[in-house]
Design an enzyme around this catalytic site. Sequence first.
Site, PDB file in Angstrom:
ATOM      1  N   ASP A  34       0.819  -1.225   0.000  1.00 22.79           N
ATOM      2  CA  ASP A  34       0.000   0.000   0.000  1.00 22.79           C
ATOM      3  C   ASP A  34       0.847   1.266   0.000  1.00 22.79           C
ATOM      4  O   ASP A  34       0.316   2.380   0.059  1.00 22.79           O
ATOM      5  CB  ASP A  34      -0.948   0.001   1.202  1.00 22.79           C
ATOM      6  CG  ASP A  34      -0.209  -0.042   2.532  1.00 22.79           C
ATOM      7  OD1 ASP A  34       1.047  -0.047   2.515  1.00 22.79           O
ATOM      8  OD2 ASP A  34      -0.865  -0.052   3.586  1.00 22.79           O
ATOM      9  N   GLU A  36       3.199   2.100   2.324  1.00 19.27           N
ATOM     10  CA  GLU A  36       3.799   2.469   3.617  1.00 19.27           C
ATOM     11  C   GLU A  36       5.232   1.961   3.700  1.00 19.27           C
ATOM     12  O   GLU A  36       5.587   0.945   3.094  1.00 19.27           O
ATOM     13  CB  GLU A  36       2.967   1.885   4.770  1.00 19.27           C
ATOM     14  CG  GLU A  36       1.644   2.600   4.931  1.00 19.27           C
ATOM     15  CD  GLU A  36       0.810   2.068   6.082  1.00 19.27           C
ATOM     16  OE1 GLU A  36       1.200   1.051   6.703  1.00 19.27           O
ATOM     17  OE2 GLU A  36      -0.251   2.667   6.352  1.00 19.27           O
ATOM     18  N   ARG A  89      13.156  25.540   8.236  1.00 17.18           N
ATOM     19  CA  ARG A  89      12.976  26.938   7.834  1.00 17.18           C
ATOM     20  C   ARG A  89      11.650  27.524   8.326  1.00 17.18           C
ATOM     21  O   ARG A  89      11.510  28.725   8.413  1.00 17.18           O
ATOM     22  CB  ARG A  89      13.097  27.074   6.304  1.00 17.18           C
ATOM     23  CG  ARG A  89      14.543  26.953   5.852  1.00 17.18           C
ATOM     24  CD  ARG A  89      14.706  27.309   4.404  1.00 17.18           C
ATOM     25  NE  ARG A  89      14.040  26.369   3.524  1.00 17.18           N
ATOM     26  CZ  ARG A  89      13.928  26.530   2.214  1.00 17.18           C
ATOM     27  NH1 ARG A  89      14.437  27.593   1.634  1.00 17.18           N
ATOM     28  NH2 ARG A  89      13.337  25.628   1.479  1.00 17.18           N
ATOM     29  N   HIS A 120      19.088  25.544  10.136  1.00 14.59           N
ATOM     30  CA  HIS A 120      18.752  26.874   9.609  1.00 14.59           C
ATOM     31  C   HIS A 120      18.674  27.930  10.711  1.00 14.59           C
ATOM     32  O   HIS A 120      19.168  29.038  10.556  1.00 14.59           O
ATOM     33  CB  HIS A 120      17.440  26.810   8.823  1.00 14.59           C
ATOM     34  CG  HIS A 120      17.121  28.114   8.181  1.00 14.59           C
ATOM     35  ND1 HIS A 120      17.916  28.659   7.203  1.00 14.59           N
ATOM     36  CD2 HIS A 120      16.152  29.012   8.418  1.00 14.59           C
ATOM     37  CE1 HIS A 120      17.433  29.823   6.842  1.00 14.59           C
ATOM     38  NE2 HIS A 120      16.362  30.067   7.578  1.00 14.59           N
ATOM     39  N   ASP A 159      22.363  36.784   2.015  1.00 14.87           N
ATOM     40  CA  ASP A 159      21.421  37.504   2.880  1.00 14.87           C
ATOM     41  C   ASP A 159      22.019  37.612   4.280  1.00 14.87           C
ATOM     42  O   ASP A 159      23.026  36.963   4.594  1.00 14.87           O
ATOM     43  CB  ASP A 159      20.031  36.845   2.893  1.00 14.87           C
ATOM     44  CG  ASP A 159      20.059  35.386   3.318  1.00 14.87           C
ATOM     45  OD1 ASP A 159      20.901  35.041   4.169  1.00 14.87           O
ATOM     46  OD2 ASP A 159      19.249  34.593   2.804  1.00 14.87           O
ATOM     47  N   LYS A 182      18.451  40.533   0.953  1.00 16.81           N
ATOM     48  CA  LYS A 182      17.489  39.765   0.151  1.00 16.81           C
ATOM     49  C   LYS A 182      16.070  39.976   0.666  1.00 16.81           C
ATOM     50  O   LYS A 182      15.842  40.024   1.861  1.00 16.81           O
ATOM     51  CB  LYS A 182      17.851  38.280   0.244  1.00 16.81           C
ATOM     52  CG  LYS A 182      16.856  37.332  -0.367  1.00 16.81           C
ATOM     53  CD  LYS A 182      17.365  35.909  -0.305  1.00 16.81           C
ATOM     54  CE  LYS A 182      16.828  35.153   0.892  1.00 16.81           C
ATOM     55  NZ  LYS A 182      17.272  33.756   0.940  1.00 16.81           N
ATOM     56  N   ARG A 184      12.391  38.034   0.080  1.00 16.57           N
ATOM     57  CA  ARG A 184      11.736  36.892  -0.573  1.00 16.57           C
ATOM     58  C   ARG A 184      10.324  37.279  -0.986  1.00 16.57           C
ATOM     59  O   ARG A 184       9.541  37.765  -0.181  1.00 16.57           O
ATOM     60  CB  ARG A 184      11.712  35.686   0.379  1.00 16.57           C
ATOM     61  CG  ARG A 184      11.115  34.446  -0.257  1.00 16.57           C
ATOM     62  CD  ARG A 184      11.352  33.204   0.575  1.00 16.57           C
ATOM     63  NE  ARG A 184      12.727  32.731   0.533  1.00 16.57           N
ATOM     64  CZ  ARG A 184      13.276  32.106  -0.506  1.00 16.57           C
ATOM     65  NH1 ARG A 184      12.573  31.899  -1.613  1.00 16.57           N
ATOM     66  NH2 ARG A 184      14.528  31.701  -0.449  1.00 16.57           N
ATOM     67  N   ASP A 208      26.197  30.031   1.582  1.00 15.80           N
ATOM     68  CA  ASP A 208      24.898  30.007   2.252  1.00 15.80           C
ATOM     69  C   ASP A 208      24.730  28.663   2.951  1.00 15.80           C
ATOM     70  O   ASP A 208      25.431  27.701   2.628  1.00 15.80           O
ATOM     71  CB  ASP A 208      23.766  30.219   1.227  1.00 15.80           C
ATOM     72  CG  ASP A 208      22.517  30.826   1.869  1.00 15.80           C
ATOM     73  OD1 ASP A 208      22.451  30.920   3.103  1.00 15.80           O
ATOM     74  OD2 ASP A 208      21.590  31.207   1.111  1.00 15.80           O
TER      75      ASP A 208
HETATM   76  C1  R5P Z   1      17.228  31.192   3.703  1.00 11.46           C
HETATM   77  O1  R5P Z   1      17.255  32.021   4.563  1.00 11.46           O
HETATM   78  C2  R5P Z   1      18.354  30.247   3.405  1.00 11.46           C
HETATM   79  O2  R5P Z   1      19.521  30.593   4.071  1.00 11.46           O
HETATM   80  C3  R5P Z   1      18.628  30.182   1.922  1.00 11.46           C
HETATM   81  O3  R5P Z   1      19.086  31.441   1.486  1.00 11.46           O
HETATM   82  C4  R5P Z   1      17.390  29.816   1.186  1.00 11.46           C
HETATM   83  O4  R5P Z   1      16.775  28.741   1.789  1.00 11.46           O
HETATM   84  C5  R5P Z   1      17.700  29.484  -0.253  1.00 11.46           C
HETATM   85  O5  R5P Z   1      16.502  29.190  -0.883  1.00 11.46           O
HETATM   86  P1  R5P Z   1      16.387  29.257  -2.449  1.00 11.46           P
HETATM   87  O6  R5P Z   1      17.536  28.484  -3.020  1.00 11.46           O
HETATM   88  O7  R5P Z   1      15.053  28.637  -2.757  1.00 11.46           O
HETATM   89  O8  R5P Z   1      16.434  30.703  -2.828  1.00 11.46           O
END
Ligand code: R5P
Length: 283
Positions: A34, A36, A89, A120, A159, A182, A184, A208
């Site tokens: 199924d 799982e 996140r 994160h 960022d 940055k 979003r 990052d």
């Molecule tokens: C967000 O604050 C993280 O540090 C990354 O900058 C973010 O998750 C990157 O996401 P994406 O690649 O979708 O822009």
Amino acid sequence: MKIIGGPASQLLASRTARALGTEPVLCEFNRFPDGELYLRIAEETENEHVTLIQSTPTDSDLVSLLQLIDACEGARELNVVIPYMGYARQDKKFKPGEPISARAVARCIRADRIFTVNIHEKSVLEHFPSPAYNLDAAKLIGKHIASLGMENPLLIAPDSGAERLVKNVSSGLGYDYDHLEKTRLSGDTVVIKTKNLDVTGRQIVLVDDMIATGGTMAESIKMLRAQGAAGVHIACVHPVLARNAALRLFNAGVKDIIGTDTLEKAESRLSVAPLIADALKGP
Ligand code: R5P
């Protein structure tokens, strides 16, 4: 110590076991008709010191981790390593009615010690019902950048959230570092504010914690190249690289992408196994 790797962290578990001078324990991973998930650990864990290593990039990986923890019920000591923790996140309610998903996930994980790698947001650690520690891959990344032999590279975080990471990566290497601003707009669209950095003719390494859709990095690369950077490289801890992220980055003109094996991708050329092995050995 018995090292058990979940389906998302087979390589990393094997490398960690090797770093500790042992062999990883075999597991069977399967699905019931199924759909799982089914798993079985091929060795007895009762009264043993056990370490589970399993990243949780997908919901199924999270279920596998919960199953592994349950299967190790009788262990004398249980360590859980979540190299990449999915849902980290969503560490707060961004809009009314939302869950704190990172908290919801963390609350399900119980062990003697829990380890994450460059989670994160460190505040997420407080949601685990057990002692939780975050390991930092910054030195590993810095060492790799140094090995590339670039002349006077400039390390840039895309960022302010990655400012500490870029600072730690450059620490001890004497490289210049800075960060961009940055905003979003949606899950895969961001705006990077133009910043007057003197990047003309310089090799840039964008640093990052993770690359998800690649939107953040693609916009940063475009801006830096338009400002005259000689080349833009990317280094991250978690190469999530969802959908067509790698393609977006190459289209934007990146020279190379490197990540660690918290997620097992072609770009995962650095291993966090020594970090994990040292943490397991304790102070
Ligand atoms: C967000 O604050 C993280 O540090 C990354 O900058 C973010 O998750 C990157 O996401 P994406 O690649 O979708 O822009």
